[in-house]
Design a protein around this motif. Structure first.
Motif, mmCIF file in Angstrom:
data_model
loop_
_atom_site.group_PDB
_atom_site.id
_atom_site.type_symbol
_atom_site.label_atom_id
_atom_site.label_comp_id
_atom_site.label_asym_id
_atom_site.label_seq_id
_atom_site.Cartn_x
_atom_site.Cartn_y
_atom_site.Cartn_z
ATOM 1 N N LEU A 71 77.718 63.366 -3.504
ATOM 2 C CA LEU A 71 77.567 62.208 -4.382
ATOM 3 C C LEU A 71 78.726 61.266 -4.105
ATOM 4 C CD1 LEU A 71 76.446 63.686 -7.829
ATOM 5 C CD2 LEU A 71 75.054 62.864 -5.924
ATOM 6 N N GLY A 72 78.464 60.213 -3.388
ATOM 7 C CA GLY A 72 79.500 59.273 -2.986
ATOM 8 C C GLY A 72 79.266 58.841 -1.559
ATOM 9 N N ALA A 73 79.739 57.639 -1.225
ATOM 10 C CA ALA A 73 79.551 57.122 0.131
ATOM 11 C C ALA A 73 80.795 56.402 0.631
ATOM 12 C CB ALA A 73 78.352 56.162 0.164
ATOM 13 N N GLY A 74 81.944 56.723 0.032
ATOM 14 C CA GLY A 74 83.198 56.085 0.414
ATOM 15 C C GLY A 74 84.022 56.927 1.374
ATOM 16 N N ASP A 75 85.339 56.742 1.314
ATOM 17 C CA ASP A 75 86.239 57.434 2.237
ATOM 18 C C ASP A 75 86.192 58.942 2.059
ATOM 19 O OD1 ASP A 75 87.113 55.078 3.390
ATOM 20 O OD2 ASP A 75 88.714 54.786 1.921
ATOM 21 N N LEU A 77 84.411 64.399 4.164
ATOM 22 C CA LEU A 77 83.542 65.579 4.112
ATOM 23 C C LEU A 77 82.631 65.634 5.332
ATOM 24 C CD1 LEU A 77 82.530 65.738 0.335
ATOM 25 C CD2 LEU A 77 84.234 67.097 1.543
ATOM 26 N N ARG A 78 82.170 64.461 5.775
ATOM 27 C CA ARG A 78 81.323 64.431 6.974
ATOM 28 C C ARG A 78 82.094 64.961 8.178
ATOM 29 N NH1 ARG A 78 79.230 58.795 9.282
ATOM 30 N NH2 ARG A 78 77.179 59.293 8.437
ATOM 31 N N ALA A 79 83.344 64.501 8.360
ATOM 32 C CA ALA A 79 84.159 64.963 9.486
ATOM 33 C C ALA A 79 84.396 66.469 9.403
ATOM 34 C CB ALA A 79 85.487 64.213 9.520
ATOM 35 N N TYR A 118 73.651 62.056 1.570
ATOM 36 C CA TYR A 118 74.712 61.350 0.853
ATOM 37 C C TYR A 118 74.035 60.420 -0.156
ATOM 38 C CZ TYR A 118 77.626 62.729 4.849
ATOM 39 O OH TYR A 118 78.273 63.432 5.833
ATOM 40 N N ILE A 119 74.556 60.394 -1.372
ATOM 41 C CA ILE A 119 74.010 59.521 -2.405
ATOM 42 C C ILE A 119 75.065 58.491 -2.777
ATOM 43 C CG2 ILE A 119 72.923 59.394 -4.673
ATOM 44 C CD1 ILE A 119 71.400 61.090 -2.624
ATOM 45 N N ALA A 120 74.792 57.220 -2.508
ATOM 46 C CA ALA A 120 75.720 56.149 -2.865
ATOM 47 C C ALA A 120 75.664 55.920 -4.373
ATOM 48 C CB ALA A 120 75.359 54.871 -2.112
ATOM 49 N N MET A 121 76.820 55.990 -5.028
ATOM 50 C CA MET A 121 76.884 55.889 -6.482
ATOM 51 C C MET A 121 77.449 54.543 -6.926
ATOM 52 S SD MET A 121 75.606 58.828 -7.196
ATOM 53 C CE MET A 121 75.882 58.983 -8.949
ATOM 54 N N PRO A 160 81.947 49.960 -4.315
ATOM 55 C CA PRO A 160 82.023 48.591 -3.787
ATOM 56 C C PRO A 160 82.050 48.544 -2.266
ATOM 57 C CG PRO A 160 84.127 49.269 -4.753
ATOM 58 C CD PRO A 160 83.123 50.307 -5.129
ATOM 59 N N GLU A 161 82.650 49.576 -1.613
ATOM 60 C CA GLU A 161 82.702 49.627 -0.157
ATOM 61 C C GLU A 161 82.040 50.923 0.319
ATOM 62 O OE1 GLU A 161 86.574 49.122 1.419
ATOM 63 O OE2 GLU A 161 86.981 47.258 0.334
ATOM 64 N N ARG A 162 80.873 50.788 0.947
ATOM 65 C CA ARG A 162 80.164 51.955 1.440
ATOM 66 C C ARG A 162 80.611 52.233 2.868
ATOM 67 N NH1 ARG A 162 73.642 52.443 1.340
ATOM 68 N NH2 ARG A 162 74.050 51.865 -0.836
ATOM 69 N N VAL A 163 81.157 53.437 3.083
ATOM 70 C CA VAL A 163 81.629 53.838 4.415
ATOM 71 C C VAL A 163 80.532 54.597 5.150
ATOM 72 C CG1 VAL A 163 83.382 55.154 5.668
ATOM 73 C CG2 VAL A 163 84.014 53.940 3.568
ATOM 74 N N VAL A 164 79.806 55.445 4.435
ATOM 75 C CA VAL A 164 78.707 56.204 5.026
ATOM 76 C C VAL A 164 77.441 55.350 4.920
ATOM 77 C CG1 VAL A 164 77.380 58.346 4.950
ATOM 78 C CG2 VAL A 164 79.808 58.369 4.329
ATOM 79 N N GLU A 165 77.061 54.736 6.025
ATOM 80 C CA GLU A 165 75.982 53.748 6.006
ATOM 81 C C GLU A 165 74.620 54.359 5.667
ATOM 82 O OE1 GLU A 165 76.319 50.594 6.164
ATOM 83 O OE2 GLU A 165 78.466 50.607 6.583
ATOM 84 N N GLU A 166 74.377 55.615 6.063
ATOM 85 C CA GLU A 166 73.046 56.197 5.837
ATOM 86 C C GLU A 166 72.864 56.747 4.433
ATOM 87 O OE1 GLU A 166 75.422 59.604 7.769
ATOM 88 O OE2 GLU A 166 75.402 57.410 7.697
#
Length: 461
Positions: free
Chosen positions: A147-151, A156-158, A172-175, A178-184
């Motif tokens: 839950l989250g799409a930031g840094d 966690l992806r790395a 990944y769920i964008a919540m 303001p700045e989405r790092v994980v585009e998908e």
């Protein structure tokens, strides 16, 4: 992962370890049957020799653990695993021969030892050939939703992309960051029923990786996920479990206060630890006294100055004590103040470079363990000057002094020699994990893994 005495061990490692132990028992039995056939002897009932079989296999198995057969590199590289297996078998032979010398006639395996070790190599290599490719596959990994799409989500992806990782991120769920790092990442608004979405993906764990949690916790979503029987974890706890360290970039005082750990009910564990320190330090000092004496003479002959080096270090609760080691540097090494050892440090003597590599210079520290100023396992004791500087620059640095310093430790076996503030910060993350999750079992794991560090001293300086 399985939590064993507060320490997390991956399922794949547990399964592989138990399989290896069973195969070692089989190899010992095959060797006994072969030897019995060679000398035309009736092999006898299995029930009569199961205990020596298991004992023999266990000795070799412990040697395998000690040299890092179940480490991440061995799990993803057949060549690396093969080299470690050969070293483990060699150590096993030495250990078994020593046991036979101390307890002659109490075991049956002396005449079958080489057969047993030969069969062991065959079955273990075959085991690795069959399983090595599967251990890194997603079939052995937990399915995780973030839950989250930031840094934090990107971190966690790395972590999940590493070959030795025990989890695979399925979504990944964008919540509303303001700045989405994980585009998908999928926008939360695009999912009508998050609980059903989690079920459909077969998710076993959800990790909360929001950058800012204040007034942003999706309580409704988390409750819905939890009631579906899916484990919900916060970012800091997840990283601690997966990496074996406390992440200083994201941890805060409230997490340290309310999370599990730093238990005060350690009276029995502390008594066991102290008893072990006394017995082990006495044995080590008696066994290595001739070696210490020989190298003390060599140190004197190699360079001017005393054979032993004494220096003030910071111990339990910030109290100082004097540490004793074999001198490995010139006598004027600290004329301008204490400094970290550098790679190819010119202050290190010719002999000093060797004794530091094989850790012989550390042996006199067993005296500090015997007197109670140190323990065999704990954070590395640092110079007061370094401690004062690091406490100003690194948060929670003083918490590492809540346990006795040690000759070896969780940081020492997991991170190479530290020679900078950033290195000290990284090692502190491991020290905090040890202080937070200390048990005698973790001490045992560290002591066994210290053998690997001695045999492959990549981090020594």
């Amino acid at each position: 992962m399985i939590r064993l005495f507060k320490h997390y061990i991956p399922h794949a490692v547990i399964l592989l370890g138990l399989l290896d132990l069973a195969l070692l028992v089989v190899a010992s039995e095959m060797a006994w049957q072969l030897r019995a056939a060679q000398i035309a002897m009736e092999p006898g009932a299995l029930a009569e020799r199961w205990l020596p079989l298991v004992a023999t296999a266990s000795v070799v198995w412990v040697a395998m653990i000690s040299v890092g057969v179940y480490g991440p590199n061995a799990l993803r590289s057949l060549r690396f695993a093969g080299a470690r297996l050969l070293v483990a078998i060699s150590l096993g032979i030495i250990a078994l021969a020593t046991i036979d010398f101390i307890l002659p006639g109490s075991t049956f395996w002396r005449s079958t030892l080489l057969y047993a070790m030969g069969f062991a190599i065959l079955v273990l290599v075959a085991d690795r050939l069959l399983l090595n490719s599967f251990l890194g596959s997603s079939a052995f990994r937990r399915r995780v939703m973030v839950l989250g799409a930031g840094d934090r989500a990107q971190r966690l992806r790395a972590l999940g992309e590493r070959p030795e990782s025990g989890f695979a991120i399925v979504s990944y769920i964008a919540m509303g960051e303001p700045e989405r790092v994980v585009e998908e990442a999928i926008a939360r608004e695009a999912i009508h029923d998050l609980g059903r979405f989690v079920e459909n993906l077969g998710v076993s764990e959800v990790v909360l990786a929001l950058q800012e949690r204040r007034n942003a916790l999706p309580l409704g979503d988390l409750l819905r996920i939890k009631t579906k029987g899916v484990h919900v974890n916060d970012f800091s706890s997840f990283l601690e479990r997966e990496t074996g360290r406390v992440d200083l970039d994201t941890v805060n005082p409230s997490w340290l206060i309310f999370s599990d750990g730093f238990s005060s009910g350690r009276l029995l564990s502390s008594a066991v630890k102290r008893l072990f320190d006394i017995v082990a330090s006495l044995i080590l000092l008696l066994a290595t006294f001739p070696l210490i004496a020989v190298f003390a003479v060599l140190v004197k002959l190699d360079s001017k100055g005393p054979a032993f080096f004494r220096q003030e270090r910071v111990g339990l609760y910030g109290q100082t004590f004097r540490i004793v080691k074999l001198r490995s540097m010139r006598t004027d090494a600290e004329k301008d103040g204490a400094k970290w050892a550098e790679e190819n440090d010119p202050r290190i003597t010719r002999l000093g470079r060797f004794i530091r590599k094989v850790r012989i210079d550390e042996l006199p520290q067993a005296w500090s363990v015997l007197t109670g100023q140190m323990s065999f396992v704990g954070p590395r004791p640092e110079v007061p000057q370094f401690v004062d500087d690091l406490q100003e620059q690194i948060p929670f640095y003083g918490e590492r002094h809540m346990v006795k310093p040690g000759i070896t430790g969780w940081a020492q076996i997991n991170y190479p020699y530290g020679a900078s503030t950033e290195d000290s910060r990284k090692k502190l993350e491991y020290d905090l994990y040890y202080a937070k999750n200390y048990t005698p079992f973790l001490d045992l794991v560290i002591l066994l893994q210290t053998v690997r560090v001695i045999l492959w001293p990549e981090g020594a300086r």
